[in-house]
Design an enzyme around this catalytic site. Structure first.
Site, PDB file in Angstrom:
ATOM      1  N   PRO A   2       0.772  -1.400  -0.289  1.00 12.75           N
ATOM      2  CG  PRO A   2      -1.141  -1.475   1.474  1.00 12.75           C
ATOM      3  CD  PRO A   2       0.655  -2.404   1.423  1.00 12.75           C
ATOM      4  CD  GLU A   3       2.430   3.901  -4.250  1.00 10.13           C
ATOM      5  OE1 GLU A   3       2.505   5.379  -4.343  1.00 10.13           O
ATOM      6  OE2 GLU A   3       2.429   2.912  -5.513  1.00 10.13           O
ATOM      7  CE  LYS A  52       5.449   2.683   0.211  1.00  9.45           C
ATOM      8  NZ  LYS A  52       5.718   2.108  -0.637  1.00  9.45           N
ATOM      9  CG  ASN A 162       6.769   0.346  -8.540  1.00  7.38           C
ATOM     10  OD1 ASN A 162       8.008   1.311  -8.725  1.00  7.38           O
ATOM     11  ND2 ASN A 162       6.151  -0.798  -9.458  1.00  7.38           N
ATOM     12  NE  ARG A 258       8.126  -2.826  -5.789  1.00  6.11           N
ATOM     13  CZ  ARG A 258       7.401  -1.736  -5.549  1.00  6.11           C
ATOM     14  NH1 ARG A 258       7.565  -1.095  -4.337  1.00  6.11           N
ATOM     15  NH2 ARG A 258       5.829  -1.470  -6.006  1.00  6.11           N
TER      16      ARG A 258
END
Length: 269
Positions: A2-3, A52, A162, A258
């Protein structure tokens, strides 16, 4: 993972449901049982997010620190409570609702000083009123690392993941491998202000939307995005598809473990 907008949204929900009330805290799974027992019956004072990370504040210098990691989730429901399903690390029960936490990377009881130490290791969060973007700029402006890598470094900038990384670079036409020290203050200030607006919108609606009005499906006639992440985006998870602006095929590659997405034409540098 989760961002940051997800954690701020959770902080708002938990504050609304539990703040100012005595709560029951338990650990059906058992891994948080000792700390849960020490907290049960205490007043849930407030919830805050930084990047986060989520923090539940109780009296007597007690703070629960949660980092969801890749697999952590909270689920909320109205009373009455149900039997635990799956591995519930922490359950919080308030006067009208309850929430279960499953699969976090971290769920620990800290003192306020220890919680401040966790926050002290994080960069400024675009969603916090106390954020100082100059702190991030001082790190970025001296770095030879790519701006794409720097934006994902939580010690430099907290909460950006991301999706926001890929999208904000596209929105400002920045080639992802541009060294931080070559970015320039003006472009950094545009990135920061855009993140503040985009991420705040993410808190409000619960998903990430980054496409400007003129490129929305209802304007261009294209089909809406179909993806479990939801939201209209320019490049994230659109590898091999045409750019919504210029039609060039979106590219992808790996960077610091990533996936990276960009348009080679719109982000030519």
């Amino acid at each position: 993972m989760p961002e940051g907008h997800t954690l701020h949204r959770l902080a708002g929900v938990h504050g609304e449901l539990f703040a100012g009330h005595e709560v029951e805290v338990s650990s059906p799974q058992g891994r948080f049982a000792g700390s849960a027992s020490a907290l049960s019956g205490a007043v849930f004072e407030k919830a805050e997010a930084h990047g986060k990370h989520l923090f539940h504040f109780y009296g007597d210098d007690r703070v629960v620190h949660v980092h969801l990691g890749l697999y952590g989730t909270f689920t909320e429901a109205e009373l009455p409570v149900l039997e635990p399903r799956g591995q519930v690390r922490m359950r919080v029960v308030g006067p009208t609702h309850w929430t279960d936490l499953r699969g976090p990377t971290s769920c620990e009881l800290l003192t306020a000083e220890e919680a401040d130490a966790v926050r002290g290791k994080l960069g400024p969060d675009p969603l916090r009123a106390d954020a100082d973007p100059e702190r991030a700029w001082q790190r970025i402006s001296r770095s030879r690392s790519s701006v794409a890598a720097l934006l994902m470094d939580q010690k430099i900038l907290a909460g950006v993941g991301n999706v926001y990384r890929a999208e904000v670079l596209f929105r400002h036409g920045i080639e992802p491998m541009t060294p931080g020290r070559s970015l320039g203050r003006e472009r950094w200030e545009l990135i920061w202000s855009d993140l503040v607006e985009l991420m705040a919108d993410g808190v409000r609606v619960g998903r990430i939307d980054t496409v400007r009005d003129e490129h929305l499906p209802e304007v261009t006639g294209r089909a809406p995005r179909q993806d479990r992440h939801g939201g209209e985006v320019y490049v994230y998870r659109r590898a091999g598809m045409p750019c919504l602006v210029c039609g060039t095929e979106i590219r992808t590659g790996d960077l610091v473990g990533r996936k990276l997405y960009w348009c080679p034409t719109c982000q030519a540098g």
